[in-house]
Motif scaffolding. Structure first.
Motif, PDB file in Angstrom:
ATOM      1  N   GLY A  41      15.454 -13.529   8.227  1.00 43.11           N
ATOM      2  CA  GLY A  41      16.038 -12.386   7.511  1.00 43.11           C
ATOM      3  C   GLY A  41      17.167 -12.751   6.569  1.00 43.11           C
ATOM      4  N   ASN A  53      26.976 -15.893   5.071  1.00 45.45           N
ATOM      5  CA  ASN A  53      26.480 -14.826   5.946  1.00 45.45           C
ATOM      6  C   ASN A  53      26.436 -15.394   7.357  1.00 45.45           C
ATOM      7  OD1 ASN A  53      25.028 -12.977   7.440  1.00 45.45           O
ATOM      8  ND2 ASN A  53      23.476 -12.626   5.875  1.00 45.45           N
ATOM      9  N   ARG A 128       6.314  -7.205   9.019  1.00 48.92           N
ATOM     10  CA  ARG A 128       6.857  -5.852   9.251  1.00 48.92           C
ATOM     11  C   ARG A 128       8.149  -5.598   8.468  1.00 48.92           C
ATOM     12  NH1 ARG A 128       5.262  -6.599  14.769  1.00 48.92           N
ATOM     13  NH2 ARG A 128       7.301  -7.458  15.249  1.00 48.92           N
ATOM     14  N   ASN A 134      13.684 -10.818   2.352  1.00 51.15           N
ATOM     15  CA  ASN A 134      14.152 -10.690   3.736  1.00 51.15           C
ATOM     16  C   ASN A 134      13.118 -11.193   4.739  1.00 51.15           C
ATOM     17  OD1 ASN A 134      16.568  -9.552   2.994  1.00 51.15           O
ATOM     18  ND2 ASN A 134      15.833  -7.436   3.159  1.00 51.15           N
TER      19      ASN A 134
HETATM   20  P1  ATP Z   1      22.802  -7.295   5.150  1.00 54.63           P
HETATM   21  O1  ATP Z   1      23.257  -8.464   4.355  1.00 54.63           O
HETATM   22  O2  ATP Z   1      23.042  -5.966   4.494  1.00 54.63           O
HETATM   23  O3  ATP Z   1      23.151  -7.321   6.606  1.00 54.63           O
HETATM   24  P2  ATP Z   1      20.195  -7.766   6.115  1.00 54.63           P
HETATM   25  O4  ATP Z   1      19.006  -8.280   5.392  1.00 54.63           O
HETATM   26  O5  ATP Z   1      20.739  -8.556   7.237  1.00 54.63           O
HETATM   27  O6  ATP Z   1      21.238  -7.485   5.017  1.00 54.63           O
HETATM   28  P3  ATP Z   1      19.920  -5.499   7.905  1.00 54.63           P
HETATM   29  O7  ATP Z   1      19.968  -4.072   7.529  1.00 54.63           O
HETATM   30  O8  ATP Z   1      20.954  -6.057   8.802  1.00 54.63           O
HETATM   31  O9  ATP Z   1      19.844  -6.295   6.539  1.00 54.63           O
HETATM   32  O10 ATP Z   1      18.486  -5.780   8.501  1.00 54.63           O
HETATM   33  C1  ATP Z   1      18.127  -7.017   9.097  1.00 54.63           C
HETATM   34  C2  ATP Z   1      16.685  -7.362   8.758  1.00 54.63           C
HETATM   35  O11 ATP Z   1      15.819  -6.367   9.318  1.00 54.63           O
HETATM   36  C3  ATP Z   1      16.416  -7.357   7.254  1.00 54.63           C
HETATM   37  O12 ATP Z   1      16.557  -8.645   6.735  1.00 54.63           O
HETATM   38  C4  ATP Z   1      15.008  -6.840   7.159  1.00 54.63           C
HETATM   39  O13 ATP Z   1      14.108  -7.922   7.196  1.00 54.63           O
HETATM   40  C5  ATP Z   1      14.798  -6.026   8.407  1.00 54.63           C
HETATM   41  N1  ATP Z   1      14.876  -4.578   8.140  1.00 54.63           N
HETATM   42  C6  ATP Z   1      15.956  -3.774   8.211  1.00 54.63           C
HETATM   43  N2  ATP Z   1      15.652  -2.505   7.904  1.00 54.63           N
HETATM   44  C7  ATP Z   1      14.338  -2.487   7.624  1.00 54.63           C
HETATM   45  C8  ATP Z   1      13.403  -1.468   7.238  1.00 54.63           C
HETATM   46  N3  ATP Z   1      13.799  -0.202   7.050  1.00 54.63           N
HETATM   47  N4  ATP Z   1      12.123  -1.830   7.067  1.00 54.63           N
HETATM   48  C9  ATP Z   1      11.731  -3.096   7.257  1.00 54.63           C
HETATM   49  N5  ATP Z   1      12.532  -4.099   7.594  1.00 54.63           N
HETATM   50  C10 ATP Z   1      13.831  -3.813   7.782  1.00 54.63           C
END
Ligand code: ATP
Length: 443
Positions: A41, A53, A128, A134
């Motif tokens: 991710g 990060n 998914r 991501n």
């Molecule tokens: P941030 O830098 O904002 O934390 P992040 O990519 O870590 O970004 P999060 O919201 O913490 O974002 O989500 C973690 C992971 O979960 C994301 O990288 C993404 O792959 C997955 N994810 C989160 N929300 C969704 C969603 N609504 N649908 C599909 N995958 C999601």
């Protein structure tokens, strides 16, 4: 077979030693139990982008909860497990959190003579997710450490600075991904890809937003407000008609855009000064987003966004306080009005409301004085307390509140700076107040 690029050198250069140690330990534990472990991710995305990060997300091809428990036992920490989702959070003794998820090995049995195939479960897990950027994984088991697992062309999209979904039903499955697309696009200064943009417009055309719960919209809005440049996201939402899709009253007109622009400025100023109390970004920006909405209509917005009763009550109260303060501030003239008067206007208002007042004030001297209030005045305290009043012989009672209030006023206006001055003033006030009370009683 896909070739996996090894990015161990980048990983080493871009992460602190402590994080490298964690990755190594996690990979070694995986090897010990016989499970493949991946970092996934945003963590992997940000290594490629060269952005710090430290939110480590692991996926285990095995049992995530068992892995988390053994990881915590090995490194010292505790585990919060969610058995329903087969996920766990490890909180290490130094406070570092590690999220662990399970990618179960799934066996697909074919009828008759065909062999059972084992589908790569990390691929299912990544499929998914929301966007290609991501959906990256990084192998950390010894021997394969640093190999980048990229099934969906994420590296290419990062190189081309593109936000792209993994399949065409993505936004139908989960329309909140539209807001996530905008958030990542603006944060990294990427572009939403052409086909992905068509899918967004299609989803908006199908009115998928109206089916989305207020809680989920609000959650994504809050994430947007926590971004470095929330206004860029809000403007993009407006451009795509998403504000209206959430609620027609939320459409951003020029006036609101101008207020939000000022809010970002005062918020950045406040953040730069590291002042207390901390600002809750959504509480600040929601004031700008709803500026100009009448009191009898605001319930439509709070209802749509599924505010809790307390959130709604606090929000309405804050709007009322701001309205009142704006009136009072019009009568406050620098050089003529007392500073304590400004203090009394602002003191009951939460910091988000005060920043809003600052953003809304057209008079430069009002902004300057509000900034003085936030930087200094709000922390002013007097040097005497109730005990001191007792020690100088004042009879305890409601009069204490009055006297301490007046001492505060005097201190703010520069009329009783020291403890000595304040004690003298207290004695004088006590005499005056007692006398006036007696004369009242005598009437
Ligand atoms: P941030 O830098 O904002 O934390 P992040 O990519 O870590 O970004 P999060 O919201 O913490 O974002 O989500 C973690 C992971 O979960 C994301 O990288 C993404 O792959 C997955 N994810 C989160 N929300 C969704 C969603 N609504 N649908 C599909 N995958 C999601």
């Amino acid at each position: 077979h896909r070739r996996e690029r090894n990015i161990a050198a980048q990983v080493k250069n871009r992460l602190p030693q402590r994080m490298l140690d964690l990755l190594k330990e996690a990979g070694e534990l995986g090897a010990e139990i016989g499970w493949e472990v991946y970092a996934v991710g945003g963590f992997v995305r940000d290594i490629l982008l060269g952005r710090p990060n430290l939110d480590l997300d692991l996926v285990v091809e095995g049992d995530g909860i068992t892995f988390a428990k053994r990881f915590a036992a090995k490194l010292g920490g505790r585990v919060k497990a969610h058995s329903k989702f087969k996920t766990a959070v490890v909180i290490l003794d130094d406070g570092q959190r590690v999220d662990v998820a399970t990618a179960r090995l799934e066996y697909y049995e074919y009828p008759a003579a065909l062999p059972t195939v084992e589908l790569s479960s990390i691929k299912m897990d990544l499929y998914r997710r929301d966007f290609t950027v991501n959906a990256l994984a990084l192998r950390i088991n010894p021997g394969r450490y640093g190999q980048l697992v990229d099934f969906f062309g994420a590296e290419r999209d990062i190189r081309n600075r593109t936000i792209r979904v993994l399949h065409s039903l993505s936004f139908v499955e989960d329309p909140t991904r539209i807001l996530r697309a905008i958030r990542f696009e603006r944060r990294f200064d990427f572009q939403i890809g052409g086909q992905t943009m068509r899918l967004i417009k299609n989803a908006l055309g199908l009115k998928l937003f109206s089916k989305l719960s207020g809680t989920r919209v609000m959650h994504e809005l809050q994430s947007i407000m926590n971004e470095g440049d929330p206004l860029a996201c809000l403007l993009r939402m407006q451009e795509l008609g998403i504000m209206e899709a959430i609620h027609p009253l939320l459409s951003l007109d020029r006036e609101r855009i101008q207020i939000l622009t000022e809010l970002v400025k005062v918020h950045n100023w406040y953040k730069l000064l590291y002042l207390d109390p901390a600002v809750v970004p959504w509480k600040l920006y929601i004031l700008g987003m709803t500026a100009g909405i009448k009191r009898d209509e605001i319930g439509q917005v709070t209802g749509r966004l599924h505010f809790t009763q307390k959130e709604e009550r606090d929000f309405l109260h804050l709007r009322d306080m701001i309205g009142e303060a704006l009136m009072k501030l019009m009568g406050w003239k620098e050089g003529h009005s007392r500073l304590s008067r400004l203090y009394k206007i602002l003191h009951p208002i939460p910091v988000e409301g005060i920043l809003f007042l600052m953003a809304r004030s057209r008079k430069e001297y009002i902004r300057r004085n509000i900034s003085q209030y936030l930087a200094r005045l709000q922390y002013v305290d007097i040097e005497v307390n109730g005990k001191d009043l007792k020690n100088i012989g004042i009879e305890p009672g409601p009069i204490y509140t009055t006297i301490l209030d007046r001492l505060m006023t005097a201190k703010i206006d520069g009329r009783a700076e020291t403890r000595h001055d304040q004690l003298n003033l207290a004695k004088k006030l006590n005499k005056e107040l007692s006398a006036s009370l007696e004369s009242e009683n005598g009437d």
